[in-house]
Design an enzyme around this catalytic site. Structure first.
Site, PDB file in Angstrom:
ATOM      1  N   SER A  96       0.873  -1.186   0.000  1.00  8.37           N
ATOM      2  CA  SER A  96       0.000   0.000   0.000  1.00  8.37           C
ATOM      3  C   SER A  96       0.902   1.225   0.000  1.00  8.37           C
ATOM      4  O   SER A  96       1.524   1.529   1.030  1.00  8.37           O
ATOM      5  CB  SER A  96      -0.875   0.039   1.245  1.00  8.37           C
ATOM      6  OG  SER A  96      -1.647  -1.122   1.358  1.00  8.37           O
ATOM      7  N   LYS A 171      -7.240   1.788  -2.816  1.00  7.30           N
ATOM      8  CA  LYS A 171      -6.858   1.371  -1.456  1.00  7.30           C
ATOM      9  C   LYS A 171      -6.907   2.562  -0.493  1.00  7.30           C
ATOM     10  O   LYS A 171      -7.371   2.456   0.645  1.00  7.30           O
ATOM     11  CB  LYS A 171      -5.457   0.753  -1.497  1.00  7.30           C
ATOM     12  CG  LYS A 171      -4.835   0.466  -0.156  1.00  7.30           C
ATOM     13  CD  LYS A 171      -5.479  -0.682   0.607  1.00  7.30           C
ATOM     14  CE  LYS A 171      -4.810  -0.878   1.958  1.00  7.30           C
ATOM     15  NZ  LYS A 171      -5.431  -1.912   2.762  1.00  7.30           N
ATOM     16  N   LYS A 239       0.366   5.947   8.081  1.00 15.30           N
ATOM     17  CA  LYS A 239       1.108   6.003   6.813  1.00 15.30           C
ATOM     18  C   LYS A 239       0.142   6.079   5.626  1.00 15.30           C
ATOM     19  O   LYS A 239       0.327   6.870   4.694  1.00 15.30           O
ATOM     20  CB  LYS A 239       2.011   4.771   6.748  1.00 15.30           C
ATOM     21  CG  LYS A 239       2.764   4.517   5.482  1.00 15.30           C
ATOM     22  CD  LYS A 239       2.136   3.545   4.492  1.00 15.30           C
ATOM     23  CE  LYS A 239       1.796   2.167   4.966  1.00 15.30           C
ATOM     24  NZ  LYS A 239       1.248   1.273   3.946  1.00 15.30           N
TER      25      LYS A 239
HETATM   26  P1  NAD Z   1       5.749  -5.981   7.402  1.00 10.96           P
HETATM   27  O1  NAD Z   1       6.514  -4.848   7.971  1.00 10.96           O
HETATM   28  O2  NAD Z   1       5.345  -7.133   8.287  1.00 10.96           O
HETATM   29  O3  NAD Z   1       6.571  -6.642   6.164  1.00 10.96           O
HETATM   30  C1  NAD Z   1       7.361  -5.928   5.262  1.00 10.96           C
HETATM   31  C2  NAD Z   1       8.577  -6.786   4.892  1.00 10.96           C
HETATM   32  O4  NAD Z   1       9.377  -6.082   3.917  1.00 10.96           O
HETATM   33  C3  NAD Z   1       9.514  -7.068   6.085  1.00 10.96           C
HETATM   34  O5  NAD Z   1       9.730  -8.471   6.184  1.00 10.96           O
HETATM   35  C4  NAD Z   1      10.805  -6.305   5.749  1.00 10.96           C
HETATM   36  O6  NAD Z   1      11.967  -6.943   6.241  1.00 10.96           O
HETATM   37  C5  NAD Z   1      10.762  -6.325   4.224  1.00 10.96           C
HETATM   38  N1  NAD Z   1      11.563  -5.268   3.578  1.00 10.96           N
HETATM   39  C6  NAD Z   1      11.606  -3.941   3.883  1.00 10.96           C
HETATM   40  N2  NAD Z   1      12.412  -3.284   3.029  1.00 10.96           N
HETATM   41  C7  NAD Z   1      12.867  -4.214   2.140  1.00 10.96           C
HETATM   42  C8  NAD Z   1      13.711  -4.158   0.999  1.00 10.96           C
HETATM   43  N3  NAD Z   1      14.246  -3.006   0.586  1.00 10.96           N
HETATM   44  N4  NAD Z   1      13.967  -5.298   0.318  1.00 10.96           N
HETATM   45  C9  NAD Z   1      13.434  -6.483   0.728  1.00 10.96           C
HETATM   46  N5  NAD Z   1      12.617  -6.605   1.800  1.00 10.96           N
HETATM   47  C10 NAD Z   1      12.343  -5.478   2.498  1.00 10.96           C
HETATM   48  O7  NAD Z   1       4.456  -5.349   6.701  1.00 10.96           O
HETATM   49  P2  NAD Z   1       3.072  -6.067   6.309  1.00 10.96           P
HETATM   50  O8  NAD Z   1       2.126  -5.978   7.438  1.00 10.96           O
HETATM   51  O9  NAD Z   1       3.383  -7.380   5.665  1.00 10.96           O
HETATM   52  O10 NAD Z   1       2.529  -5.030   5.203  1.00 10.96           O
HETATM   53  C11 NAD Z   1       3.059  -4.947   3.903  1.00 10.96           C
HETATM   54  C12 NAD Z   1       2.197  -3.965   3.107  1.00 10.96           C
HETATM   55  O11 NAD Z   1       0.838  -4.447   3.063  1.00 10.96           O
HETATM   56  C13 NAD Z   1       2.144  -2.542   3.722  1.00 10.96           C
HETATM   57  O12 NAD Z   1       2.151  -1.602   2.686  1.00 10.96           O
HETATM   58  C14 NAD Z   1       0.810  -2.560   4.461  1.00 10.96           C
HETATM   59  O13 NAD Z   1       0.256  -1.242   4.608  1.00 10.96           O
HETATM   60  C15 NAD Z   1      -0.028  -3.438   3.568  1.00 10.96           C
HETATM   61  N6  NAD Z   1      -1.158  -4.094   4.236  1.00 10.96           N
HETATM   62  C16 NAD Z   1      -0.996  -4.654   5.470  1.00 10.96           C
HETATM   63  C17 NAD Z   1      -2.090  -5.256   6.087  1.00 10.96           C
HETATM   64  C18 NAD Z   1      -1.970  -5.857   7.476  1.00 10.96           C
HETATM   65  O14 NAD Z   1      -3.011  -6.134   8.089  1.00 10.96           O
HETATM   66  N7  NAD Z   1      -0.767  -6.101   7.986  1.00 10.96           N
HETATM   67  C19 NAD Z   1      -3.344  -5.295   5.447  1.00 10.96           C
HETATM   68  C20 NAD Z   1      -3.466  -4.767   4.167  1.00 10.96           C
HETATM   69  C21 NAD Z   1      -2.351  -4.160   3.571  1.00 10.96           C
END
Ligand code: NAD
Length: 297
Positions: A96, A171, A239
């Site tokens: 997102s 979104k 965010k």
């Molecule tokens: P998270 O922080 O758990 O996971 C993100 C991952 O990206 C981490 O494992 C991190 O180590 C990795 N990362 C960061 N920078 C990197 C890079 N340069 N190269 C490789 N890996 C890298 O986040 P999440 O909860 O999985 O959310 C991911 C996205 O989905 C976000 O944009 C969030 O807003 C969206 N989202 C989350 C949810 C939820 O309920 N958690 C629901 C809908 C959407």
């Protein structure tokens, strides 16, 4: 079956990657956190040593990262996937992020003959695990048609909403409605509690009427039960609303309610609640009134 790269193995990425493997796709994965790569490799994925190494051996590369800066780093940065991507490859960014960043990254991909879709999701971890996410996609129809069967392994609803950036605009619209809905619910339940009513009785009385909503049904019981375990974290919603305000500014679309709730979320982060569920927006209104929304003793 497709040869898929997956970058970003966090709360959402891990179960989404597992569902792609369950559907029979071959996966090569990378995350800056090695332990996360180990975990998904143990479930059957190939290990990638960097984003560019993943792109060098795959045709469709999914990214699931926190926000725009991480997407830019993983796609455009040194060791990023554009260094390794083959001509004709498709990048599907499911994070997102700001729609403007989606468009910037898509333009850089196009210069290298790489296709790009923005495809953020709604539904959170439970739906990521079940493979029933709602996926909102922006990009070219012919690219969408190629990738749609892959997306269906992760989501039960997959919708092309327009050109690149449209997925993230959709979104952001979703996130505005959810945040403002929770804030309004908070004021309503604080008022009722301060008036001496049982908030659970009020919730049950209104949920079948016009004020009823999926948000109300999910979040009112959490608030009344004083359970603020995430769910969806305050800091991620802050965010998203920041990205909504940036998009609003560039489009000259004033978003006064979004702006107010975004400031409330920031205040809650300063109050140490960034990792609480977004239902804790209610805490801000409770503090103003000096009361907690809960069943009377
Ligand atoms: P998270 O922080 O758990 O996971 C993100 C991952 O990206 C981490 O494992 C991190 O180590 C990795 N990362 C960061 N920078 C990197 C890079 N340069 N190269 C490789 N890996 C890298 O986040 P999440 O909860 O999985 O959310 C991911 C996205 O989905 C976000 O944009 C969030 O807003 C969206 N989202 C989350 C949810 C939820 O309920 N958690 C629901 C809908 C959407």
């Amino acid at each position: 079956m497709a040869n898929i790269g997956f970058i970003g193995l966090g709360i959402m990425g891990k179960p989404m990657a597992r569902n792609l493997m369950k559907a029979g796709h071959t996966l090569t994965v990378y995350d800056v956190v090695t332990a996360s790569v180990d975990e998904v490799a143990a479930a059957g994925a190939n290990r990638g040593e960097s984003s560019s190494a993943v792109a060098a051996v795959t045709d469709i590369i999914v990214t699931m990262l926190p926000d725009g800066p991480q997407v830019e780093e993983a796609v455009l940065g040194p060791g990023g996937l554009l260094e390794g991507a083959r001509k004709g490859a498709i990048v599907v960014d499911m994070s997102s992020i700001s729609p403007m960043v989606s468009q910037k990254v898509a333009a850089a991909c196009a210069e290298k003959g790489v296709e790009f879709l923005d495809a953020p999701v709604s539904g959170g971890e439970p739906k990521a695990v079940d493979g029933t996410l709602a996926i909102m996609v922006g990009g070219k129809k012919e690219v969408f048609d190629t990738v749609e069967p892959v997306l269906k392994a992760m989501g039960s609803s997959v919708t092309l909403t327009g050109a690149v950036g449209a997925g993230n605009v959709t979104k952001l619209a979703n996130q505005i409605m959810v945040a403002c809905n929770i804030a309004a619910m908070g004021e309503a339940l604080v008022l009722a509690t301060k008036a001496g009513l049982d908030p659970e009785v009020v919730f049950n009385a209104v949920k079948g009427g016009l004020a009823g909503s999926t948000v109300l049904n999910a979040k009112a019981p959490m608030v009344i039960g004083r359970n603020f375990k995430p769910g969806f974290r305050i800091k991620l919603h802050q965010k998203d609303l920041r990205n909504a305000l940036l998009a609003g500014e560039s489009l000259k679309a004033p978003l006064p309610l979004t702006s107010l709730v975004q400031q409330i979320l920031m205040a809650l982060m300063n109050d140490g609640k960034g990792d609480c569920d977004h239902s804790a927006i209610v805490n801000f209104v409770e503090d103003l009134a000096g009361i907690e929304v809960k069943k009377p003793a």
